[in-house]
Design an enzyme around this catalytic site. Structure first.
Site, short mmCIF file in Angstrom:
data_model
loop_
_atom_site.label_atom_id
_atom_site.label_comp_id
_atom_site.label_asym_id
_atom_site.label_seq_id
_atom_site.Cartn_x
_atom_site.Cartn_y
_atom_site.Cartn_z
N ASP A 1 -28.85 40.80 -17.20
CA ASP A 1 -28.30 39.45 -17.23
C ASP A 1 -27.00 39.42 -16.40
O ASP A 1 -26.29 40.44 -16.32
CB ASP A 1 -28.02 39.11 -18.71
CG ASP A 1 -27.81 37.63 -18.96
OD1 ASP A 1 -28.22 36.82 -18.12
OD2 ASP A 1 -27.26 37.30 -20.04
N HIS B 1 -22.34 28.79 -22.21
CA HIS B 1 -22.54 30.07 -22.89
C HIS B 1 -21.72 30.12 -24.18
O HIS B 1 -20.57 29.69 -24.19
CB HIS B 1 -22.08 31.23 -22.00
CG HIS B 1 -23.01 31.52 -20.85
ND1 HIS B 1 -22.62 31.42 -19.54
CD2 HIS B 1 -24.30 31.91 -20.84
CE1 HIS B 1 -23.64 31.75 -18.76
NE2 HIS B 1 -24.67 32.04 -19.52
N GLY B 2 -22.32 30.64 -25.22
CA GLY B 2 -21.56 30.91 -26.44
C GLY B 2 -21.28 29.69 -27.31
O GLY B 2 -20.48 29.76 -28.23
N HIS C 1 -29.41 28.66 -19.19
CA HIS C 1 -28.46 29.57 -19.85
C HIS C 1 -27.77 28.82 -20.98
O HIS C 1 -27.76 27.60 -21.01
CB HIS C 1 -27.43 30.08 -18.83
CG HIS C 1 -27.99 31.14 -17.94
ND1 HIS C 1 -27.55 32.44 -17.99
CD2 HIS C 1 -28.98 31.13 -17.03
CE1 HIS C 1 -28.25 33.17 -17.13
NE2 HIS C 1 -29.12 32.39 -16.51
N ASN D 1 -32.70 31.32 -22.11
CA ASN D 1 -31.80 32.39 -22.55
C ASN D 1 -31.14 32.07 -23.89
O ASN D 1 -30.52 31.01 -24.03
CB ASN D 1 -30.66 32.57 -21.54
CG ASN D 1 -31.11 33.22 -20.26
OD1 ASN D 1 -32.29 33.39 -20.02
ND2 ASN D 1 -30.15 33.58 -19.44
N VAL D 2 -31.23 33.00 -24.81
CA VAL D 2 -30.55 32.83 -26.11
C VAL D 2 -29.83 34.14 -26.45
O VAL D 2 -30.47 35.20 -26.50
CB VAL D 2 -31.56 32.50 -27.24
CG1 VAL D 2 -30.81 32.30 -28.57
CG2 VAL D 2 -32.39 31.27 -26.91
N THR E 1 -26.01 34.13 -28.23
CA THR E 1 -25.01 34.00 -29.29
C THR E 1 -25.62 33.79 -30.67
O THR E 1 -25.12 34.32 -31.66
CB THR E 1 -24.06 32.83 -28.93
OG1 THR E 1 -23.52 33.11 -27.64
CG2 THR E 1 -22.94 32.69 -29.92
P1 13P Z 1 -25.95 31.82 -25.41
O1 13P Z 1 -25.27 33.09 -25.81
O2 13P Z 1 -25.04 30.67 -25.39
O3 13P Z 1 -27.20 31.57 -26.18
O4 13P Z 1 -26.39 32.04 -23.86
C1 13P Z 1 -27.15 33.16 -23.52
C2 13P Z 1 -27.24 33.27 -22.04
O5 13P Z 1 -27.34 32.30 -21.33
C3 13P Z 1 -27.23 34.61 -21.46
O6 13P Z 1 -27.12 34.59 -20.08
#
Ligand code: 13P
Length: 283
Positions: free
Chosen positions: A81, A180-181, A208, A230-231, A233
């Site tokens: 990633d 993200h996050g 993302h 993408n998951v 967090t």
């Molecule tokens: P989250 O941690 O917000 O779910 O995003 C994950 C991500 O996009 C990793 O590249």
């Protein structure tokens, strides 16, 4: 089987669904992620940051993913990633990762094209490894790096077209309002921008910051070309909360399995729920 990102995203395209890409931080989470995919009867993408890859060891991650893919009878992609450094990407490819992401999103367009092209050339001549790249800027926090809302830039559809044509990537990560996050609130997605990007480029798109995406928005983004979801967090928070609860409750000389296994159940149930949405079977 241990497969490439390109292989599973072609299948996702054919079936108008997305494949879940779940960030792991250690080896321990892998069986839970794979078991969820087995139960849901879909392929799965396991992804690591460079930090996790260096912590566990690239070759160890490759060996375990290959072996578990056979053991569980499920198609597994191991993906690096967000990586900005060519040498780190080369390390992952040489160790046997089946997919990598070059993140040149902070660079001017031409430099992003050149950096991505270099990775694509290496990836295609060293084991036919898939390549994802990003255009635009996703907000939020990823592996300790903070991107403020002022720095967020949505992906420009015309740039995306040029970028895809000039780089030969297998999947494009788009900036459409996700962060993200983001786990305490939900994201307002710019569907109009996603639709414009989808009509400008004809390769799988990647979302993302999947933790912040509302369940009810999943179908709509998939119908607009999102093929990799993408998951990260949500798994981390689930693990940490459950872990805290177990360590507080259990005696200090208890087998470590008693503290870890409930966390794995938590991870498996989150991943299964996400995959059930990504199959895009509803309505
Ligand atoms: P989250 O941690 O917000 O779910 O995003 C994950 C991500 O996009 C990793 O590249």
């Amino acid at each position: 089987m241990y497969v490439t990102l390109k292989t599973v995203l072609e299948e996702a395209e054919r079936l108008n669904m997305a494949i879940g890409a779940f960030n792991t931080h250690n080896l321990e989470m892998l069986p839970a992620i794979l078991k969820a995919a087995v139960n849901q009867k879909t392929p799965v993408i396991v992804q690591t940051s460079c930090g996790t890859a260096n912590y566990v060891g690239h070759r160890n991650l490759v060996a375990v993913c290959r072996s578990m893919a056979e053991e569980y009878g499920v198609n597994v992609v191991l993906h690096l990633d967000h990586c900005k450094e060519f040498d780190e990407i080369r390390k992952a490819i040489d160790a046997g990762y089946s997919s990598v992401m070059f993140d040149g999103s902070a660079l001017p367009l031409k430099e992003n094209i050149l950096g991505t092209r270099r990775v694509v050339d290496y990836a295609k001549t060293h084991g036919n490894v898939s390549v994802e790249a990003e255009l635009g800027t996703v907000g939020g926090t990823e592996d300790g790096i903070v991107v403020s809302q002022a720095e967020v830039r949505y992906t420009e559809p015309s740039d995306a077209k040029e970028f895809v044509e000039k780089t030969g990537i297998d999947a494009l990560a788009v900036a459409i309002g996700t962060n993200h996050g983001q786990y305490k609130s939900k994201t307002e997605i710019n569907f109009e921008r996603l639709a414009q990007i989808h009509s400008a480029v004809h390769i799988p798109l990647v979302i993302h910051g999947g933790t912040g995406v509302k369940d009810e928005d999943v179908k709509r983004v998939i119908d607009l070309g999102i093929r990799k979801f993408n998951v990260g967090t949500e798994l981390l928070v689930g693990w940490n909360r459950k872990s805290k609860e177990c360590y507080e409750k259990n005696k200090e000389n208890v087998s470590n399995r008693e503290n870890v296994m409930p966390c794995l159940e938590e991870i498996q149930s989150i991943v299964e729920h996400k995959i059930s949405l990504f199959k895009n079977l509803q309505g």
